[in-house]
Enzyme design. Structure first.
Site, PDB file in Angstrom:
ATOM      1  N   GLU A   1       5.877  -2.200 -36.126  1.00 13.08           N
ATOM      2  CA  GLU A   1       6.790  -3.138 -35.464  1.00 13.08           C
ATOM      3  C   GLU A   1       6.314  -4.521 -35.865  1.00 13.08           C
ATOM      4  O   GLU A   1       5.207  -4.925 -35.514  1.00 13.08           O
ATOM      5  CB  GLU A   1       6.728  -2.976 -33.937  1.00 13.08           C
ATOM      6  CG  GLU A   1       7.189  -1.640 -33.420  1.00 13.08           C
ATOM      7  CD  GLU A   1       8.682  -1.414 -33.581  1.00 13.08           C
ATOM      8  OE1 GLU A   1       9.401  -2.326 -34.028  1.00 13.08           O
ATOM      9  OE2 GLU A   1       9.126  -0.295 -33.274  1.00 13.08           O
TER      10      GLU A   1
ATOM     11  N   LYS B   1      -6.843  -0.533 -30.416  1.00 11.81           N
ATOM     12  CA  LYS B   1      -7.549  -1.807 -30.588  1.00 11.81           C
ATOM     13  C   LYS B   1      -6.666  -2.964 -30.122  1.00 11.81           C
ATOM     14  O   LYS B   1      -5.588  -3.179 -30.674  1.00 11.81           O
ATOM     15  CB  LYS B   1      -7.894  -2.031 -32.064  1.00 11.81           C
ATOM     16  CG  LYS B   1      -8.742  -3.288 -32.268  1.00 11.81           C
ATOM     17  CD  LYS B   1      -8.798  -3.740 -33.702  1.00 11.81           C
ATOM     18  CE  LYS B   1      -7.854  -4.860 -34.028  1.00 11.81           C
ATOM     19  NZ  LYS B   1      -8.072  -6.095 -33.276  1.00 11.81           N
TER      20      LYS B   1
ATOM     21  N   GLU C   1       8.509 -16.971 -40.272  1.00 12.68           N
ATOM     22  CA  GLU C   1       8.259 -16.831 -38.835  1.00 12.68           C
ATOM     23  C   GLU C   1       7.232 -17.865 -38.384  1.00 12.68           C
ATOM     24  O   GLU C   1       6.117 -17.896 -38.897  1.00 12.68           O
ATOM     25  CB  GLU C   1       7.746 -15.420 -38.537  1.00 12.68           C
ATOM     26  CG  GLU C   1       7.613 -15.165 -37.062  1.00 12.68           C
ATOM     27  CD  GLU C   1       7.103 -13.768 -36.756  1.00 12.68           C
ATOM     28  OE1 GLU C   1       6.165 -13.318 -37.416  1.00 12.68           O
ATOM     29  OE2 GLU C   1       7.656 -13.137 -35.839  1.00 12.68           O
TER      30      GLU C   1
ATOM     31  N   CYS D   1       8.076 -11.702 -30.976  1.00 10.11           N
ATOM     32  CA  CYS D   1       8.570 -11.204 -32.271  1.00 10.11           C
ATOM     33  C   CYS D   1      10.084 -11.294 -32.353  1.00 10.11           C
ATOM     34  O   CYS D   1      10.639 -11.502 -33.420  1.00 10.11           O
ATOM     35  CB  CYS D   1       8.113  -9.773 -32.473  1.00 10.11           C
ATOM     36  SG  CYS D   1       8.523  -8.732 -31.086  1.00 10.11           S
TER      37      CYS D   1
HETATM   38  P1  NAD Z   1      -1.586  -9.852 -36.771  1.00  9.78           P
HETATM   39  O1  NAD Z   1      -0.860  -9.019 -37.754  1.00  9.78           O
HETATM   40  O2  NAD Z   1      -2.462 -10.939 -37.293  1.00  9.78           O
HETATM   41  O3  NAD Z   1      -2.521  -8.951 -35.858  1.00  9.78           O
HETATM   42  C1  NAD Z   1      -2.047  -7.812 -35.191  1.00  9.78           C
HETATM   43  C2  NAD Z   1      -3.194  -6.860 -34.989  1.00  9.78           C
HETATM   44  O4  NAD Z   1      -3.679  -6.452 -36.260  1.00  9.78           O
HETATM   45  C3  NAD Z   1      -4.395  -7.470 -34.254  1.00  9.78           C
HETATM   46  O5  NAD Z   1      -4.957  -6.492 -33.414  1.00  9.78           O
HETATM   47  C4  NAD Z   1      -5.329  -7.820 -35.382  1.00  9.78           C
HETATM   48  O6  NAD Z   1      -6.688  -7.862 -34.983  1.00  9.78           O
HETATM   49  C5  NAD Z   1      -5.067  -6.685 -36.355  1.00  9.78           C
HETATM   50  N1  NAD Z   1      -5.404  -7.005 -37.741  1.00  9.78           N
HETATM   51  C6  NAD Z   1      -5.465  -8.234 -38.326  1.00  9.78           C
HETATM   52  N2  NAD Z   1      -5.838  -8.122 -39.621  1.00  9.78           N
HETATM   53  C7  NAD Z   1      -6.014  -6.804 -39.862  1.00  9.78           C
HETATM   54  C8  NAD Z   1      -6.376  -6.052 -41.018  1.00  9.78           C
HETATM   55  N3  NAD Z   1      -6.648  -6.638 -42.194  1.00  9.78           N
HETATM   56  N4  NAD Z   1      -6.434  -4.703 -40.911  1.00  9.78           N
HETATM   57  C9  NAD Z   1      -6.144  -4.090 -39.753  1.00  9.78           C
HETATM   58  N5  NAD Z   1      -5.811  -4.736 -38.630  1.00  9.78           N
HETATM   59  C10 NAD Z   1      -5.735  -6.090 -38.677  1.00  9.78           C
HETATM   60  O7  NAD Z   1      -0.488 -10.381 -35.779  1.00  9.78           O
HETATM   61  P2  NAD Z   1      -0.707 -11.293 -34.504  1.00  9.78           P
HETATM   62  O8  NAD Z   1      -0.943 -12.680 -35.000  1.00  9.78           O
HETATM   63  O9  NAD Z   1      -1.684 -10.684 -33.569  1.00  9.78           O
HETATM   64  O10 NAD Z   1       0.714 -11.160 -33.791  1.00  9.78           O
HETATM   65  C11 NAD Z   1       1.791 -11.880 -34.220  1.00  9.78           C
HETATM   66  C12 NAD Z   1       2.701 -11.057 -35.081  1.00  9.78           C
HETATM   67  O11 NAD Z   1       3.077  -9.852 -34.421  1.00  9.78           O
HETATM   68  C13 NAD Z   1       3.996 -11.758 -35.363  1.00  9.78           C
HETATM   69  O12 NAD Z   1       4.353 -11.614 -36.707  1.00  9.78           O
HETATM   70  C14 NAD Z   1       4.989 -11.044 -34.467  1.00  9.78           C
HETATM   71  O13 NAD Z   1       6.306 -11.143 -34.865  1.00  9.78           O
HETATM   72  C15 NAD Z   1       4.482  -9.672 -34.476  1.00  9.78           C
HETATM   73  N6  NAD Z   1       4.959  -8.907 -33.313  1.00  9.78           N
HETATM   74  C16 NAD Z   1       5.903  -7.942 -33.507  1.00  9.78           C
HETATM   75  C17 NAD Z   1       6.394  -7.213 -32.437  1.00  9.78           C
HETATM   76  C18 NAD Z   1       7.432  -6.145 -32.633  1.00  9.78           C
HETATM   77  O14 NAD Z   1       7.565  -5.292 -31.772  1.00  9.78           O
HETATM   78  N7  NAD Z   1       8.159  -6.143 -33.710  1.00  9.78           N
HETATM   79  C19 NAD Z   1       5.910  -7.466 -31.152  1.00  9.78           C
HETATM   80  C20 NAD Z   1       4.945  -8.462 -30.979  1.00  9.78           C
HETATM   81  C21 NAD Z   1       4.474  -9.168 -32.088  1.00  9.78           C
END
Ligand code: NAD
Length: 504
Positions: free
Chosen positions: A270, A194, A404, A305
């Site tokens: 991650e 997804k 963050e 991230c």
């Molecule tokens: P997010 O956690 O809001 O969303 C990530 C994914 O999870 C999206 O596909 C979203 O639709 C899905 N999601 C959201 N709510 C959900 C739920 N209740 N149940 C299941 N899935 C759900 O994060 P974001 O805003 O898309 O991305 C930013 C975050 O990602 C930051 O915290 C960043 O640090 C992190 N990030 C980490 C890495 C890494 O490798 N460590 C890499 C990139 C981004």
């Protein structure tokens, strides 16, 4: 970075109007509407305008995709294909991604606000490199023969876990997908993935290229839609064997609940970060440090991230470092992501931009001084632009040093002793990345050893490349690593085959 000639913004806009976008879910090798028939708008963050409608998947679509992935897994069409053939198909796929980098980069820029100067020469070649790297390992991974007693033979083999679920964020849509797809598919699994709901389009086209490369139907399935429905349905699905998630720590935690409350599927997380950049007083090359510091926090609009969002700098060199970083900002042009000269495009959404600006206000209220940026710019475009922002006078207990922000905001914190620098660096709930600058080999080794972070850069900002693992300590990660051969562990099961050999 590949040597790509990117056309100007006008030509790119003309190309954008001619794009034939893939907007349906990709299930069982075909593009299909959501079972509900619903669609949602995806907008261009640089204009605030919707430009496509994407199938809004739901739990029923996840069921369909998992059924297709299970059927493909059980058929052995992929898992039992000779590893050399699997490798060839995946390499063909990587080649197709690279050959279509102009189109894919344009799609990514329109959908995410990322600069075209990043998406075409960096994101897409890196996406291809990731898939190719794992593909090349497919026929080079050996099992083991254990030193078992006479009269027995014991082999230890790795098998695919089966059906993998993946849920990914919007900051590097294609690359984050590849970090999961590469190792999961190279090791013989099938997958249901997804994309983030703001950025579905590049992955749908990449899936189509996968089919063109010869990935069998059902092996790779993409279900776009909201996290709360599609993401949770993947997390809870009883027929998914492992789930790989990249995103926020808050949502990542949910996946552990989903697993515990369903089938104990493996969980790889991650997550977020608040990564420190430490500058010790013996440094001399201020221009080079400034270039690295700026790259660490402002690259990808700080939506990274592993962004180096805390500059922890020795009191004796703080003014010179800050001066050099401010001078460096001249190289960070903010503006139209379709302009090849742009280094900072638009933030992903209005809501996210407002969140970033609220943090700047929180910083002010906590006593920090805004010495660069701090306000929305280019409002007339309708897009979500925030220039490089620097908060000076930050103390590590402030929210802007602990939480963050995920935007182009650098918090500057002073220190006096090495021990103090290390204590500040490690004093957040996160532990994803860190970088440090010194000429003293002893300081470099001591501090790199004592930093609680999954990736440490010495005298430069880097996550390494595909050969090195990427994952976090503390609230930054759980259950495994992306990239490198270590990424294969979480997508494979260890099996022992114990054979009793009868005596002659
Ligand atoms: P997010 O956690 O809001 O969303 C990530 C994914 O999870 C999206 O596909 C979203 O639709 C899905 N999601 C959201 N709510 C959900 C739920 N209740 N149940 C299941 N899935 C759900 O994060 P974001 O805003 O898309 O991305 C930013 C975050 O990602 C930051 O915290 C960043 O640090 C992190 N990030 C980490 C890495 C890494 O490798 N460590 C890499 C990139 C981004």
């Amino acid at each position: 970075m590949t040597d790509t000639l990117i056309p100007g913004a006008d030509e790119l806009r003309a190309r954008a109007s001619r794009l034939d976008l893939r907007t349906q879910a990709f299930i069982g090798g075909r593009f299909v509407d959501a079972a509900s028939g619903r669609r949602f708008a995806t907008e261009n963050p640089a204009t605030g305008q919707a430009f496509a409608e994407v199938a809004e998947g739901g739990p029923e679509d996840v069921d369909r995709a998992v059924a297709a992935a299970r059927k493909a897994a059980d058929s052995g069409a992929w898992s039992r294909m000779s590893p050399g053939d699997r490798k060839r198909i995946l390499i063909r796929w990587a080649d197709l991604i690279e050959a279509n980098a102009d189109e894919l980069g344009l799609i990514e820029t329109l959908d995410s606000g990322k600069p075209i100067g990043d998406t075409v020469p960096l994101d897409m070649p890196e996406t291809a490199t990731c898939i190719r790297w794992h593909a090349e390992a497919a026929d080079k991974l050996y099992g083991q023969v254990a030193p078992s007693p006479e009269g027995t033979v014991a082999t230890i083999v790795r098998e695919p876990v089966g059906v993998v679920g993946a849920v990914i964020p919007w900051n590097y849509p294609a690359q984050m997908a590849a970090w999961k797809l590469g190792p999961a598919l190279a090791t013989g699994n099938t997958i249901v993935i997804k994309p983030a709901s703001t950025t579905s389009l590049s992955l749908l086209r990449i899936a189509e290229l996968g089919a063109e490369a010869g990935i069998p139907d059902g092996v790779l399935n993409v279900v776009p839609g909201p996290g709360g429905t599609v993401g949770e349905a993947i997390g809870r699905h009883p027929d998914i064997d492992a789930v790989a998630f990249t995103g926020s720590t808050e949502v990542g935690r949910q996946f552990l609940h989903f697993s515990a409350e369903s089938n104990l599927k493996r969980v790889l997380l991650e997550l977020g970060g608040k990564s420190p950049q430490l500058v010790f007083p013996d440094v001399e090359d201020f221009a080079s440090i400034a270039a690295n510091v700026a790259l660490a926090i402002f690259w990808n609009m700080g939506e990274n991230c592993s962004a180096g969002s805390r500059l922890i700098v020795h009191r004796a060199v703080k003014d010179r470092v800050l001066e050099a970083v401010q001078a460096e900002l001249a190289a960070w042009a903010v503006g139209d992501p379709l302009d090849p000269a742009t280094k900072i495009g638009a933030l992903i959404s209005r809501g996210h931009m407002e969140r970033v600006l609220r943090y700047v206000q929180v910083g002010r209220e906590e006593g920090a001084r805004v010495v660069a940026g701090g306000e929305q710019i280019l409002e007339q475009t309708g897009g979500y632009f925030v220039p490089p922002t620097i908060l000076d006078g930050v103390r590590n207990e402030m929210r802007v040093a602990q939480e963050e922000i995920f935007g182009p905001v650098l918090s500057v914190i002073e220190f006096e002793t090495e021990a103090e620098a290390l204590a500040i660096a490690n004093d957040t709930p996160y532990g994803l990345a860190a970088s440090l600058y010194t000429q003293d080999l002893n300081v470099a080794h001591r501090v790199a050893r004592d930093l609680k972070a999954g990736v440490v850069g010495v005298n430069g900002y880097s996550e390494g490349d595909m050969t090195t693992p990427f994952g976090g300590y503390k609230l930054s990660g759980f259950g495994g690593h992306d990239k490198s051969i270590h990424a294969h562990d979480q997508y494979t099961e260890l099996k022992t085959v114990w054979i009793n050999v009868a005596a002659r």
